[in-house]
Design a protein around this motif. Structure first.
Motif, PDB file in Angstrom:
ATOM      1  N   TYR A 276       0.828  -1.198   0.000  1.00 33.86           N
ATOM      2  CA  TYR A 276       0.000   0.000   0.000  1.00 33.86           C
ATOM      3  C   TYR A 276       0.870   1.258   0.000  1.00 33.86           C
ATOM      4  O   TYR A 276       1.816   1.372   0.784  1.00 33.86           O
ATOM      5  CB  TYR A 276      -0.923   0.022   1.215  1.00 33.86           C
ATOM      6  CG  TYR A 276      -1.746   1.286   1.316  1.00 33.86           C
ATOM      7  CD1 TYR A 276      -2.879   1.441   0.540  1.00 33.86           C
ATOM      8  CD2 TYR A 276      -1.363   2.324   2.166  1.00 33.86           C
ATOM      9  CE1 TYR A 276      -3.640   2.603   0.605  1.00 33.86           C
ATOM     10  CE2 TYR A 276      -2.113   3.482   2.250  1.00 33.86           C
ATOM     11  CZ  TYR A 276      -3.242   3.623   1.462  1.00 33.86           C
ATOM     12  OH  TYR A 276      -3.981   4.781   1.531  1.00 33.86           O
ATOM     13  N   ASP A 277       0.524   2.172  -0.886  1.00 37.12           N
ATOM     14  CA  ASP A 277       1.181   3.475  -0.948  1.00 37.12           C
ATOM     15  C   ASP A 277       0.094   4.533  -1.017  1.00 37.12           C
ATOM     16  O   ASP A 277      -0.647   4.619  -1.993  1.00 37.12           O
ATOM     17  CB  ASP A 277       2.096   3.555  -2.172  1.00 37.12           C
ATOM     18  CG  ASP A 277       2.913   4.849  -2.222  1.00 37.12           C
ATOM     19  OD1 ASP A 277       2.577   5.810  -1.496  1.00 37.12           O
ATOM     20  OD2 ASP A 277       3.888   4.902  -2.987  1.00 37.12           O
ATOM     21  N   HIS A 278      -0.003   5.334   0.026  1.00 37.80           N
ATOM     22  CA  HIS A 278      -1.064   6.334   0.110  1.00 37.80           C
ATOM     23  C   HIS A 278      -0.990   7.350  -1.019  1.00 37.80           C
ATOM     24  O   HIS A 278      -2.009   7.907  -1.435  1.00 37.80           O
ATOM     25  CB  HIS A 278      -0.986   7.049   1.467  1.00 37.80           C
ATOM     26  CG  HIS A 278      -2.155   7.941   1.735  1.00 37.80           C
ATOM     27  ND1 HIS A 278      -3.442   7.470   1.842  1.00 37.80           N
ATOM     28  CD2 HIS A 278      -2.237   9.297   1.911  1.00 37.80           C
ATOM     29  CE1 HIS A 278      -4.268   8.483   2.073  1.00 37.80           C
ATOM     30  NE2 HIS A 278      -3.568   9.596   2.126  1.00 37.80           N
ATOM     31  N   GLN A 279       0.211   7.589  -1.519  1.00 41.80           N
ATOM     32  CA  GLN A 279       0.391   8.594  -2.570  1.00 41.80           C
ATOM     33  C   GLN A 279       0.081   8.049  -3.964  1.00 41.80           C
ATOM     34  O   GLN A 279      -0.106   8.820  -4.901  1.00 41.80           O
ATOM     35  CB  GLN A 279       1.830   9.121  -2.541  1.00 41.80           C
ATOM     36  CG  GLN A 279       2.265   9.676  -1.194  1.00 41.80           C
ATOM     37  CD  GLN A 279       1.378  10.800  -0.714  1.00 41.80           C
ATOM     38  OE1 GLN A 279       0.939  11.634  -1.510  1.00 41.80           O
ATOM     39  NE2 GLN A 279       1.099  10.834   0.587  1.00 41.80           N
ATOM     40  N   LYS A 280       0.033   6.747  -4.066  1.00 42.32           N
ATOM     41  CA  LYS A 280      -0.167   6.138  -5.382  1.00 42.32           C
ATOM     42  C   LYS A 280      -1.641   6.151  -5.754  1.00 42.32           C
ATOM     43  O   LYS A 280      -2.503   5.726  -4.979  1.00 42.32           O
ATOM     44  CB  LYS A 280       0.354   4.699  -5.376  1.00 42.32           C
ATOM     45  CG  LYS A 280       0.317   4.011  -6.738  1.00 42.32           C
ATOM     46  CD  LYS A 280       0.971   2.634  -6.661  1.00 42.32           C
ATOM     47  CE  LYS A 280       0.940   1.927  -8.007  1.00 42.32           C
ATOM     48  NZ  LYS A 280       1.584   0.603  -7.932  1.00 42.32           N
ATOM     49  N   SER A 281      -1.949   6.635  -6.913  1.00 45.93           N
ATOM     50  CA  SER A 281      -3.352   6.741  -7.342  1.00 45.93           C
ATOM     51  C   SER A 281      -3.660   5.905  -8.573  1.00 45.93           C
ATOM     52  O   SER A 281      -4.815   5.828  -9.000  1.00 45.93           O
ATOM     53  CB  SER A 281      -3.698   8.208  -7.634  1.00 45.93           C
ATOM     54  OG  SER A 281      -2.852   8.726  -8.642  1.00 45.93           O
ATOM     55  N   ASN A 282      -2.641   5.286  -9.134  1.00 52.31           N
ATOM     56  CA  ASN A 282      -2.848   4.587 -10.417  1.00 52.31           C
ATOM     57  C   ASN A 282      -2.750   3.075 -10.276  1.00 52.31           C
ATOM     58  O   ASN A 282      -2.198   2.381 -11.135  1.00 52.31           O
ATOM     59  CB  ASN A 282      -1.838   5.077 -11.449  1.00 52.31           C
ATOM     60  CG  ASN A 282      -0.407   4.811 -11.030  1.00 52.31           C
ATOM     61  OD1 ASN A 282      -0.132   4.654  -9.848  1.00 52.31           O
ATOM     62  ND2 ASN A 282       0.510   4.791 -11.996  1.00 52.31           N
ATOM     63  N   TYR A 283      -3.270   2.529  -9.170  1.00 49.18           N
ATOM     64  CA  TYR A 283      -3.348   1.072  -9.068  1.00 49.18           C
ATOM     65  C   TYR A 283      -4.208   0.542 -10.209  1.00 49.18           C
ATOM     66  O   TYR A 283      -5.286   1.080 -10.491  1.00 49.18           O
ATOM     67  CB  TYR A 283      -3.977   0.657  -7.735  1.00 49.18           C
ATOM     68  CG  TYR A 283      -3.082   0.812  -6.539  1.00 49.18           C
ATOM     69  CD1 TYR A 283      -2.069  -0.100  -6.280  1.00 49.18           C
ATOM     70  CD2 TYR A 283      -3.253   1.870  -5.650  1.00 49.18           C
ATOM     71  CE1 TYR A 283      -1.253   0.025  -5.170  1.00 49.18           C
ATOM     72  CE2 TYR A 283      -2.436   2.008  -4.534  1.00 49.18           C
ATOM     73  CZ  TYR A 283      -1.438   1.087  -4.304  1.00 49.18           C
ATOM     74  OH  TYR A 283      -0.631   1.212  -3.207  1.00 49.18           O
ATOM     75  N   PRO A 284      -3.747  -0.487 -10.891  1.00 46.61           N
ATOM     76  CA  PRO A 284      -4.554  -1.014 -12.008  1.00 46.61           C
ATOM     77  C   PRO A 284      -5.863  -1.624 -11.514  1.00 46.61           C
ATOM     78  O   PRO A 284      -5.884  -2.357 -10.511  1.00 46.61           O
ATOM     79  CB  PRO A 284      -3.649  -2.078 -12.628  1.00 46.61           C
ATOM     80  CG  PRO A 284      -2.671  -2.441 -11.557  1.00 46.61           C
ATOM     81  CD  PRO A 284      -2.479  -1.215 -10.727  1.00 46.61           C
ATOM     82  N   GLU A 285      -6.935  -1.295 -12.196  1.00 53.54           N
ATOM     83  CA  GLU A 285      -8.240  -1.856 -11.840  1.00 53.54           C
ATOM     84  C   GLU A 285      -8.343  -3.268 -12.386  1.00 53.54           C
ATOM     85  O   GLU A 285      -7.883  -3.562 -13.498  1.00 53.54           O
ATOM     86  CB  GLU A 285      -9.359  -0.988 -12.423  1.00 53.54           C
ATOM     87  CG  GLU A 285     -10.752  -1.430 -12.020  1.00 53.54           C
ATOM     88  CD  GLU A 285     -11.832  -0.471 -12.490  1.00 53.54           C
ATOM     89  OE1 GLU A 285     -12.987  -0.625 -12.057  1.00 53.54           O
ATOM     90  OE2 GLU A 285     -11.518   0.436 -13.298  1.00 53.54           O
ATOM     91  N   ILE A 286      -8.939  -4.153 -11.606  1.00 52.94           N
ATOM     92  CA  ILE A 286      -9.109  -5.534 -12.054  1.00 52.94           C
ATOM     93  C   ILE A 286     -10.574  -5.806 -12.337  1.00 52.94           C
ATOM     94  O   ILE A 286     -11.467  -5.117 -11.847  1.00 52.94           O
ATOM     95  CB  ILE A 286      -8.572  -6.542 -11.026  1.00 52.94           C
ATOM     96  CG1 ILE A 286      -9.423  -6.503  -9.745  1.00 52.94           C
ATOM     97  CG2 ILE A 286      -7.112  -6.292 -10.698  1.00 52.94           C
ATOM     98  CD1 ILE A 286      -9.144  -7.653  -8.810  1.00 52.94           C
ATOM     99  N   THR A 287     -10.809  -6.809 -13.137  1.00 52.96           N
ATOM    100  CA  THR A 287     -12.174  -7.258 -13.423  1.00 52.96           C
ATOM    101  C   THR A 287     -12.302  -8.704 -12.949  1.00 52.96           C
ATOM    102  O   THR A 287     -11.309  -9.435 -12.857  1.00 52.96           O
ATOM    103  CB  THR A 287     -12.498  -7.179 -14.923  1.00 52.96           C
ATOM    104  OG1 THR A 287     -11.549  -7.975 -15.647  1.00 52.96           O
ATOM    105  CG2 THR A 287     -12.435  -5.742 -15.408  1.00 52.96           C
ATOM    106  N   SER A 288     -13.504  -9.104 -12.661  1.00 59.51           N
ATOM    107  CA  SER A 288     -13.726 -10.484 -12.217  1.00 59.51           C
ATOM    108  C   SER A 288     -14.958 -11.032 -12.909  1.00 59.51           C
ATOM    109  O   SER A 288     -15.847 -10.285 -13.319  1.00 59.51           O
ATOM    110  CB  SER A 288     -13.899 -10.540 -10.703  1.00 59.51           C
ATOM    111  OG  SER A 288     -15.011  -9.776 -10.299  1.00 59.51           O
ATOM    112  N   SER A 289     -14.981 -12.347 -13.049  1.00 52.95           N
ATOM    113  CA  SER A 289     -16.129 -13.001 -13.678  1.00 52.95           C
ATOM    114  C   SER A 289     -16.944 -13.708 -12.602  1.00 52.95           C
ATOM    115  O   SER A 289     -16.414 -14.123 -11.567  1.00 52.95           O
ATOM    116  CB  SER A 289     -15.662 -14.006 -14.731  1.00 52.95           C
ATOM    117  OG  SER A 289     -14.846 -15.005 -14.138  1.00 52.95           O
TER     118      SER A 289
END
Length: 616
Positions: free
Chosen positions: A263-276
């Motif tokens: 976890y990085d509080h400054q990071k805003s570009n975590y990749p979004e995941i999709t699920s089935s």
């Protein structure tokens, strides 16, 4: 001030009263987390005791025993912070709590504020809700520990908790007060039972919460068939800014899973995941894990199944086969067999079939009313999955019972006068011998009734309802029929080809009667639609008629006749539902009176409400 934190979420497969096993799962999770540099580790709700401890929570000694387990955990927490669930008794009341331990120091207890009271939940019987914004102190091991609605800090990051049901209370939920306190991280340790389609609902909640509270939201659930009926999927979810950024593999056969997140509080570009989300896959994975845990925790040697060649018993045989296939694939043969305390001296080219031969014993119990088609269907299916297969006739037993009654009452029994009695004696005659086989093998007898038949009592008490566990009693017959076709095509169970070609029949009347289930009852999809409205949505007969008259496209009088039949059969068969073997909760609702829907055994049977149908 650091804004980074290495976080882990650990799901554990716990068992009430298995203190050594539960602590072992927790300690191994802590060891793994520490070895991988984790700074903060969160376990699920009531992880120390297990959620399904029932009225043990009401005793004085049980919560005290849980605190003794916490004392064992605290020394394990050097250079790490952990959050773990347990019950805490204060005088006459018990609270559902999360204990936070940091570097071998107990920092505080957070108490759950809302109790789950719908469906399978009965938390108000055991726990008292904590009031928002209230704190006190609790004496633990000679120290006064903060207790109640409290928050914590780690590496300059502020974090708090919503415990399971807390998160489902709209504007009342603790998350809104945590937002006011400028919280960076919210953890939701849960004991949320599995139901098909529920994972998507949780994802939506977690994503909404992270955006609404402007905090990264962490969800962690218990794992496995903990205590018999409810199955937990071990789901781990993380969301930031309304996006799902982490999800684990659900319904593991492992004792625990540790999921780690940088976890990085400054990071805003975590990749979004999709699920089935596939209900057929969810069903088979949950039911196979449920069977695996039930088998090993009951210390039984295997399963016995009366395999009729029809849909219900065949679906259960496939679930056992999938239990073996999936368990071996995940754990490996050695660990799989060890967890079941089984020894197989020699395995051939197809180990799963060799294991199935020992784990599942089936028997086709024919009468003069059984068809060649169902016999061949059962035989082919058992061979295809490797199950041990026996077949025998029970005609002698049926004849013996019938002759005794005929002598006692002084007349012959006929199908015109004694249809129900003649059908039921066949089903009941199968029970003693299959129970005998289960006893000889120290095995669990699998019951084959489904939810649709439970609705209307289309099952013989002490016949096809007879058994130790009822794996499919929580799902409807229409689902089972389509799932079997899916299992043949998608899971490669080609031994189902005869099963899927048959029309469901009890085969209890003479063959020239051409008996079918739907002729006896009504179409299974119609039962399902009435059931959803009557049981899940709690609608009246008239309301159901008005809703379905346009949706189903049936003639008015035919629809009314189906509604009348459903409610009359439902009312008179509550006593049967009270006696059905324990079943897994697998769908969004259930008819189990011990865990979902209570109904009086004796009632007026909706007679007034059904008479009112005539005015429409």
């Amino acid at each position: 001030m650091s804004s980074k934190l290495k976080i882990a979420l650990a799901t554990v497969n716990q068992t009430p009263l298995d203190w050594k096993g539960n602590i072992k799962n927790i300690s191994r999770s802590i060891d793994e987390a520490k070895s991988r540099g984790v700074e903060l580790l969160c376990f699920p709700e009531l992880a120390i005791t297990g959620y399904g401890s029932e009225d043990l929570f009401l005793s004085y000694w049980y919560p005290q025993k849980a605190l003794e387990q916490l004392k064992q955990i605290i020394p394990m927490c050097e250079n790490i912070t952990i959050a773990v669930g347990l019950p805490v008794r204060i005088q006459e009341v018990v609270y559902n709590c999360i204990a936070v331990v940091e570097n071998k120091q107990l920092m505080g207890f957070v108490a759950k504020q809302f109790m789950a009271i719908d469906g399978v939940h009965y938390e108000f019987r055991w726990f008292t809700p904590w009031k928002a914004n209230e704190t006190t102190s609790y004496e633990f091991d000679g120290e006064c520990i903060p207790f109640g609605d409290i928050i914590f800090e780690k590496n300059g990051l502020r974090y708090g908790f919503e415990i399971c049901e807390d998160a489902w209370r709209g504007k009342l939920r603790p998350g809104y007060r945590l937002k006011e306190k400028k919280i960076d991280l919210i953890f939701n340790p849960s004991a949320s039972h599995f139901a098909m389609g529920k994972s998507k609902t949780r994802e939506d909640l977690v994503c909404f919460s992270s955006k609404e509270f402007d905090a990264t939201y962490f969800y962690i659930n218990l794992l496995g068939n903990e205590s018999g009926k409810m199955i937990f999927d071990g789901e781990t979810l993380i969301s930031k800014a309304g996006k799902l950024i982490f999800k684990n593999r659900l319904l593991s056969f492992e004792d625990y899973q540790v999921s780690i997140f940088e976890y990085d509080h400054q990071k805003s570009n975590y990749p979004e995941i999709t699920s089935s989300h596939d209900k057929n896959q969810e069903f088979v994975q949950a039911a196979s894990l449920g069977l695996f845990d039930y088998l090993r925790k009951s210390r039984s040697s295997g399963f016995v199944l009366s395999l009729s060649g029809g849909a219900d018993s065949s679906s259960i045989a496939i679930l056992v086969a999938e239990m073996v296939k999936r368990g071996v694939a995940e754990l490996g043969i050695k660990t799989f067999l060890s967890k079941l305390n089984l020894k197989i001296e020699k395995l051939g080219d197809d180990p799963s079939k060799d294991i199935m031969t020992q784990i599942l014993t089936t028997a086709y119990q024919g009468t003069e009313n059984s068809s060649k088609e169902t016999f061949e269907s059962a035989k082919l299916l058992a061979k295809s999955i490797g199950a041990t297969f026996y077949d025998w006739e029970i005609g002698t037993e049926v004849k013996s019972y019938t002759q005794k009654i005929e002598k006692a009452i002084g007349r012959k029994l006929t199908w015109d006068k004694d249809d129900l009695a003649l059908q039921n004696i066949q089903a009941r005659s199968r029970s003693p011998i299959i129970w005998m086989l289960a006893n000889i093998k120290n095995a669990l007898l699998l019951t084959t009734s489904n939810r649709s038949e439970g609705d209307v009592g289309y099952a013989t008490m002490d016949g096809d309802t007879s058994g130790s566990i009822s794996p499919i009693a929580g799902v409807d017959k229409a689902f089972i029929l389509q799932w079997l076709r899916w299992a043949e095509n998608e899971l490669g169970h080609h031994g189902l080809k005869y099963v899927n070609a048959l029309q469901p029949s009890a085969e209890l009347r003479p063959l020239d009667n051409h008996q079918t289930d739907e002729d006896d009852l009504m179409p299974y999809p119609t039962i399902l639609e009435i059931e959803k409205l009557a049981i899940k949505d709690k609608r009246s007969p008239i309301a159901i008629y008005l809703i379905l008259k346009d949706e189903l496209g049936l003639e008015d009088e035919l629809l009314k006749s189906y509604i009348r039949k459903f409610f009359r059969l439902w009312s008179r068969n509550q006593w049967k539902r009270e006696r059905i073997a324990p079943s897994f909760h697998l769908d969004e609702f259930s008819v189990d009176p011990r865990s979902w829907y209570r109904f009086p055994i004796l009632s007026g049977g909706f007679e007034v409400e059904l008479e009112e149908l005539d005015s429409y």
